[in-house]
Design a protein around this motif. Structure first.
Motif, PDB file in Angstrom:
ATOM      1  N   GLN A  30      -5.825   1.536   1.232  1.00  0.00           N
ATOM      2  CA  GLN A  30      -5.727   2.579  -0.053  1.00  0.00           C
ATOM      3  C   GLN A  30      -6.789   3.291  -0.019  1.00  0.00           C
ATOM      4  N   VAL A  39      -8.548   2.083  -6.124  1.00  0.00           N
ATOM      5  CA  VAL A  39      -7.929   1.525  -5.077  1.00  0.00           C
ATOM      6  C   VAL A  39      -8.078  -0.144  -4.904  1.00  0.00           C
ATOM      7  N   ASP A  79       0.729  -1.180  -0.014  1.00  0.00           N
ATOM      8  CA  ASP A  79      -0.056  -0.051   0.254  1.00  0.00           C
ATOM      9  C   ASP A  79       1.031   1.349   0.170  1.00  0.00           C
TER      10      ASP A  79
END
Ligand code: AMP
Length: 211
Positions: free
Chosen positions: A92, A87, A61
């Motif tokens: 995220q 995402v 991430d």
């Protein structure tokens, strides 16, 4: 307008993202494209990401959020962006929303592209992409010339059967929870039937983006 495209690998986010971006006059930003370019250029980021990508695992991430920060600060994204392939995890999603809030912006809509698993596997194993501009194609063999930029079509390394299986598992385990998260946060998420002709799917997505 900031639009996040969600959906499993092979659902057509890249192709439809390109079409939506052209219709709306804003860029499509795909973290997968940014990472593949970094791998090709042999940058530190690319070297760190390559093994994850080849296996079909998610890149950490922190790397993705670093990319997003740069992208959102760039002038080309000032009017908005279609985010493709990001995402992919709840952290995220939280990170993106926080970064946008700091800029006085927000995600306007999440579009969730849905497709039957058999069709996903069929699409991924049959696709080629341009090794230069990353445009995906269906039904064209590796070595064909890209009609958009003249580059050469190749098969993606992570489109082999084992990586495809892993990417679908990773999607279910790590990305599907983002759908629940958008609901908890009362964000606007619209499901799009990703089967059928390209134009039909684009029309459905454009309709979903109407205010
Ligand atoms: P894609 O082109 O979106 O299918 O992405 C190809 C690969 O890049 C993925 O299988 C991941 O290894 C990596 N990747 C792209 N976007 C992300 C993301 N948002 N989070 C983690 N890994 C990513």
């Amino acid at each position: 307008m900031i639009v996040v495209l969600l959906g499993p690998p092979g659902a057509g986010k890249g192709t439809q993202g390109e079409r939506l971006a052209a219709r709306l006059g804003i860029p499509k930003i795909a973290t997968g494209d940014v990472l593949r370019a970094a791998v090709r250029d042999g940058t530190e980021q690319g070297l760190a990401a390559k093994a994850f990508m080849d296996r079909g695992d998610l890149v950490p991430d922190s790397v993705i959020l670093g990319i997003m920060k740069e992208v959102l600060a760039s002038p080309s994204a000032a009017k908005g962006a279609i985010l493709d392939g990001v995402v992919r995890t709840v952290p995220q999603a939280e990170g993106l929303c926080m970064m946008l809030a700091e800029l006085g912006r927000m995600v306007d809509k999440f579009l969730l592209f849905e497709l039957d698993e058999d069709e996903l596997v069929q699409r991924l194993s049959g696709r080629t992409v341009c090794d230069s501009c990353q445009t995906p194609y269906r039904g064209l063999e590796p070595g064909t010339t890209c009609e958009k930029c003249g580059g050469k079509l190749v098969r993606r390394k992570d489109d082999d059967p084992e990586s495809i299986r892993n990417r679908l598992e990773v999607y279910r385990a790590q990305t599907e929870p983002v759908i629940e998260w958008t609901k908890e946060k009362k964000m606007s998420l619209i499901e799009i039937d990703a089967s059928g002709e390209l134009d039909e799917i684009t029309d459905r997505a454009m309709k979903a983006l109407e205010p």
